[in-house]
Design a protein around this motif. Structure first.
Motif, short mmCIF file in Angstrom:
data_model
loop_
_atom_site.label_atom_id
_atom_site.label_comp_id
_atom_site.label_asym_id
_atom_site.label_seq_id
_atom_site.Cartn_x
_atom_site.Cartn_y
_atom_site.Cartn_z
N ASN A 33 0.78 -1.21 0.03
CA ASN A 33 -0.11 -0.08 -0.04
C ASN A 33 0.77 1.26 -0.11
O ASN A 33 2.07 1.26 -0.01
CB ASN A 33 -0.82 -0.02 1.29
N ARG A 34 0.33 2.39 -0.01
CA ARG A 34 1.03 3.79 -0.32
C ARG A 34 1.96 3.97 0.93
O ARG A 34 2.95 4.57 0.85
CB ARG A 34 -0.03 4.98 -0.45
N PHE A 35 1.30 3.80 2.18
CA PHE A 35 2.18 3.97 3.30
C PHE A 35 3.35 3.04 3.57
O PHE A 35 4.27 3.72 3.80
CB PHE A 35 1.26 3.74 4.70
N GLU A 36 3.27 1.91 3.23
CA GLU A 36 4.51 1.03 3.17
C GLU A 36 5.37 1.30 2.47
O GLU A 36 6.58 1.26 2.50
CB GLU A 36 3.87 -0.50 3.08
N TRP A 37 4.91 1.76 1.25
CA TRP A 37 5.82 2.36 -0.18
C TRP A 37 6.77 3.30 0.39
O TRP A 37 8.05 3.40 0.32
CB TRP A 37 5.22 2.53 -1.19
N ILE A 87 3.58 -2.54 13.24
CA ILE A 87 2.50 -2.24 13.46
C ILE A 87 1.57 -2.50 12.35
O ILE A 87 0.58 -3.13 12.67
CB ILE A 87 2.57 -0.92 14.12
N CYS A 88 2.17 -2.10 11.32
CA CYS A 88 1.02 -2.13 9.99
C CYS A 88 0.86 -3.68 9.59
O CYS A 88 -0.26 -3.99 9.20
CB CYS A 88 1.50 -1.47 8.76
N SER A 89 1.75 -4.43 9.79
CA SER A 89 1.62 -5.85 9.52
C SER A 89 0.47 -6.65 10.53
O SER A 89 0.06 -7.71 9.92
CB SER A 89 2.96 -6.63 9.47
N LEU A 90 0.54 -6.00 11.60
CA LEU A 90 -0.41 -6.65 12.55
C LEU A 90 -1.92 -6.17 12.13
O LEU A 90 -3.03 -7.13 12.49
CB LEU A 90 -0.11 -6.27 14.01
#
Length: 91
Positions: A33-37, A87-90
Motif C-alpha cells: 500500500n501507499r504507506f508501506e511504500w 504495527i501495520c503488518s499486525l
C-alpha cells in the motif's frame, strides 16, 4: 509510427516486473500500500545518508550537530520506521 502492444508483450513486461520485484526488496509488490511504500523509501534514504559519509557530514553541518549525533539520530528514525511497519503488518 505508433506500435500496438500485443498481449504477449504485456505478459512479457509483467513477468519482467514480477521478476524484479522478487529479486529486489525495494521494488515493492502488488499488495504494497501507499504507506508501506513511503516508509520503504524513507528508510532506504536514511540508510543511504548513514552510509555515505559526505552526505552525513552535509546534514551535520546544516543542523549544527556532530556527525556522530547525526548518525545516531538517523538510526533512531530508522528504528521507528521498522516499528511502524511491524504495527501495520499486525493490522
Amino acid at each position: 509510427m505508433m506500435m500496438m502492444m500485443q498481449a504477449s508483450d504485456r505478459f512479457n513486461i509483467n513477468s519482467q516486473l514480477e521478476h524484479l520485484q522478487a529479486k529486489y526488496v525495494g521494488t515493492g509488490h502488488a499488495d504494497l500500500n501507499r504507506f508501506e511504500w513511503a516508509v520503504n523509501i524513507q528508510r532506504d534514504s536514511y540508510a543511504s545518508y548513514i552510509g555515505h559519509y559526505p552526505m552525513l557530514a552535509y546534514f551535520a553541518l546544516a543542523e549544527n550537530e556532530s556527525i556522530g549525533r547525526e548518525r545516531y539520530n538517523f538510526m533512531q528514525v530508522r528504528s521507528s520506521f521498522n516499528f511502524l511497519l511491524f504495527i501495520c503488518s499486525l493490522i
